[in-house]
Design an enzyme around this catalytic site. Structure first.
Site, short mmCIF file in Angstrom:
data_model
loop_
_atom_site.label_atom_id
_atom_site.label_comp_id
_atom_site.label_asym_id
_atom_site.label_seq_id
_atom_site.Cartn_x
_atom_site.Cartn_y
_atom_site.Cartn_z
N LYS A 15 0.82 -1.23 -0.02
CA LYS A 15 0.03 0.01 -0.06
C LYS A 15 0.87 1.41 -0.13
O LYS A 15 0.46 2.15 -0.91
CB LYS A 15 -0.90 0.11 1.25
CG LYS A 15 -1.93 -1.15 1.25
CD LYS A 15 -2.91 -1.08 2.44
CE LYS A 15 -1.89 -0.99 3.81
NZ LYS A 15 -1.41 -2.51 4.16
N ARG A 90 -9.27 0.88 9.24
CA ARG A 90 -8.67 -0.50 9.33
C ARG A 90 -9.78 -1.30 10.08
O ARG A 90 -9.59 -2.39 10.48
CB ARG A 90 -7.44 -0.36 10.17
CG ARG A 90 -6.23 -0.91 9.41
CD ARG A 90 -5.02 -0.59 10.46
NE ARG A 90 -3.73 -1.35 10.27
CZ ARG A 90 -3.01 -0.79 9.32
NH1 ARG A 90 -2.86 0.29 9.09
NH2 ARG A 90 -1.90 -1.52 9.33
N ARG A 129 11.59 -5.39 4.87
CA ARG A 129 11.36 -3.86 4.58
C ARG A 129 12.34 -3.15 5.20
O ARG A 129 12.60 -3.15 6.30
CB ARG A 129 9.96 -3.85 5.05
CG ARG A 129 9.75 -2.25 4.96
CD ARG A 129 8.04 -1.91 5.05
NE ARG A 129 7.55 -2.25 6.14
CZ ARG A 129 6.10 -2.39 6.41
NH1 ARG A 129 5.34 -1.68 5.35
NH2 ARG A 129 5.63 -2.51 7.61
N ARG A 162 11.61 -1.37 11.00
CA ARG A 162 10.48 -1.05 11.85
C ARG A 162 10.58 -1.95 13.16
O ARG A 162 10.63 -3.33 12.73
CB ARG A 162 9.33 -0.89 11.32
CG ARG A 162 8.98 0.61 10.72
CD ARG A 162 7.98 0.61 9.87
NE ARG A 162 6.72 -0.09 10.23
CZ ARG A 162 5.51 -0.03 9.66
NH1 ARG A 162 5.44 0.69 8.38
NH2 ARG A 162 4.42 -0.63 10.16
N ARG A 173 0.44 -8.88 13.57
CA ARG A 173 -0.46 -8.02 12.76
C ARG A 173 -1.12 -8.47 11.63
O ARG A 173 -2.18 -8.02 11.24
CB ARG A 173 0.74 -6.96 12.17
CG ARG A 173 1.26 -6.20 13.19
CD ARG A 173 2.59 -5.48 12.85
NE ARG A 173 2.42 -4.85 11.52
CZ ARG A 173 3.37 -4.64 10.80
NH1 ARG A 173 4.64 -4.93 10.90
NH2 ARG A 173 3.31 -3.73 9.59
P1 ADP Z 1 1.68 -1.28 7.57
O1 ADP Z 1 2.54 -0.72 6.55
O2 ADP Z 1 2.60 -2.69 7.82
O3 ADP Z 1 0.43 -1.81 7.03
P2 ADP Z 1 1.24 0.87 9.13
O4 ADP Z 1 2.36 1.71 9.05
O5 ADP Z 1 -0.05 1.06 8.16
O6 ADP Z 1 1.35 -0.63 8.81
O7 ADP Z 1 0.61 0.77 10.57
C1 ADP Z 1 1.51 0.44 11.54
C2 ADP Z 1 0.60 0.40 12.88
O8 ADP Z 1 0.32 1.55 13.30
C3 ADP Z 1 -0.44 -0.59 13.02
O9 ADP Z 1 -0.01 -1.90 13.28
C4 ADP Z 1 -1.14 -0.17 14.05
O10 ADP Z 1 -0.74 -0.32 15.26
C5 ADP Z 1 -1.08 1.46 13.99
N1 ADP Z 1 -2.09 2.00 12.72
C6 ADP Z 1 -1.81 2.29 11.47
N2 ADP Z 1 -3.02 2.69 11.06
C7 ADP Z 1 -4.07 2.34 11.72
C8 ADP Z 1 -5.49 2.70 12.02
N3 ADP Z 1 -6.23 2.84 10.68
N4 ADP Z 1 -6.14 2.10 13.26
C9 ADP Z 1 -5.54 1.43 14.36
N5 ADP Z 1 -4.01 1.53 14.23
C10 ADP Z 1 -3.55 1.96 13.14
P1 ADP Z 2 2.12 -1.83 3.28
O1 ADP Z 2 2.28 -0.34 2.98
O2 ADP Z 2 0.83 -2.60 2.50
O3 ADP Z 2 2.52 -2.46 4.54
P2 ADP Z 2 4.86 -1.70 1.79
O4 ADP Z 2 4.42 -0.81 0.63
O5 ADP Z 2 5.44 -1.07 2.89
O6 ADP Z 2 3.35 -2.39 2.43
O7 ADP Z 2 5.46 -2.85 1.37
C1 ADP Z 2 6.08 -4.10 2.08
C2 ADP Z 2 7.36 -4.38 1.49
O8 ADP Z 2 7.23 -5.11 0.38
C3 ADP Z 2 8.33 -3.42 1.36
O9 ADP Z 2 9.79 -3.49 1.63
C4 ADP Z 2 8.20 -2.99 -0.11
O10 ADP Z 2 9.47 -2.64 -0.75
C5 ADP Z 2 7.93 -4.58 -0.57
N1 ADP Z 2 7.00 -4.54 -1.86
C6 ADP Z 2 6.17 -3.67 -2.13
N2 ADP Z 2 5.46 -4.08 -3.09
C7 ADP Z 2 6.20 -5.10 -3.64
C8 ADP Z 2 6.01 -6.11 -4.70
N3 ADP Z 2 5.23 -5.70 -5.72
N4 ADP Z 2 6.73 -6.97 -4.91
C9 ADP Z 2 7.94 -7.28 -4.06
N5 ADP Z 2 8.29 -6.35 -3.06
C10 ADP Z 2 7.41 -5.55 -2.70
#
Ligand code: ADP
Ligand code: ADP
Length: 218
Positions: A15, A90, A129, A162, A173
């Site tokens: 995302k 979420r 990541r 992270r 998660r």
């Molecule tokens: P990821 O990129 O792996 O999807 P995020 O950066 O979006 O993770 O979120 C990291 C953490 O921040 C989540 O595990 C949660 O603890 C908190 N968080 C982010 N967005 C939300 C949300 N919309 N509602 C509740 N907690 C959130």
């Molecule tokens: P999210 O925000 O949904 O948690 P991220 O965009 O942070 O996901 O991506 C999670 C990890 O996967 C990062 O290390 C990113 O570089 C990698 N990644 C994202 N998209 C792809 C893809 N299409 N193929 C391989 N790796 C990817």
């Protein structure tokens, strides 16, 4: 026209990566709830301290706090034409709060791209990541490495892993996603705005498919 696009998908689906790639093309600000929490953490605000307790355990920050934070962000002037939401909503309660908010702001959800990726792939993505300290730019040690190891290609800042990308927190998660966020797929499907995109393809291919599937780019 006010356009709100919500990127849906499990942690690690891509995302943030896709939001960073398409936000400029769509001329919409990228609003990442996770980034806002991490920014608050860095600045040691009360919100940051509260959120940290949940984030480090891989749990969600309570709805009331998260909704208030997003409400404040969406009313800023850079969101006048809409926003590209990443990580919010979420939970079903957040989704309902968002539609009420958008009604007040005179907008509606234009599309909800759902980036689908199977669970085993997510674990490898998250544990590999690397995130940039300065602005949250996203890299992967294998699939999207930075040119210089440990340095961000865009702003030269340090890359870090992270705290919540450790294997045990990642598993938690994903479980939280399945329980609390996955129901939103049905919710948006019923509203007729869901667009499923295969997130296992290479990053650039996902970007191209995403842009082609969005209504504004038809
Ligand atoms: P990821 O990129 O792996 O999807 P995020 O950066 O979006 O993770 O979120 C990291 C953490 O921040 C989540 O595990 C949660 O603890 C908190 N968080 C982010 N967005 C939300 C949300 N919309 N509602 C509740 N907690 C959130
Ligand atoms: P999210 O925000 O949904 O948690 P991220 O965009 O942070 O996901 O991506 C999670 C990890 O996967 C990062 O290390 C990113 O570089 C990698 N990644 C994202 N998209 C792809 C893809 N299409 N193929 C391989 N790796 C990817």
């Amino acid at each position: 026209m006010t356009t709100y696009i919500i990127l849906l998908g499990p942690p690690g689906a891509g995302k943030g990566t896709q939001a960073q790639a398409i936000s400029e093309t769509l001329r919409l600000p990228h609003i990442s709830s996770g980034d806002i929490f991490r920014e608050n953490l860095k600045k040691e605000t009360e919100l940051g301290k509260l959120a940290a307790g949940f984030m480090n355990k891989g749990e969600l920050v309570p709805d009331d706090v998260t909704i208030a934070m997003i409400r404040e962000r969406l009313t800023r002037s850079d969101c006048q034409a809409g926003a590209l939401l990443d990580g919010f909503p979420r939970t079903p309660a957040q989704a309902v709060a968002l539609s009420n908010m958008l009604e007040e702001l005179g907008g509606q959800v234009a599309a909800v791209p759902y980036i689908s990726v199977p669970e085993p792939v997510l674990i490898e993505r998250l544990t590999g990541r690397w995130t940039c300290r300065q602005a949250g730019h996203i890299f992967h040690e294998k699939y999207n490495p930075s040119r210089q190891p440990g340095r961000c290609d865009f702003d030269g800042s340090e890359l870090y892993q992270r705290e919540d990308d450790k294997a045990e927190t990642v598993t938690r998660r994903i479980r939280v996603y399945l329980e609390q966020t996955k129901p939103l797929i049905d919710y948006y499907q019923q509203l007729g705005c869901l667009i499923e995109v295969d997130g296992t393809l290479p990053i650039e291919q996902v970007t191209a498919n995403l842009l082609a599937a969005l209504p504004a780019n038809e």
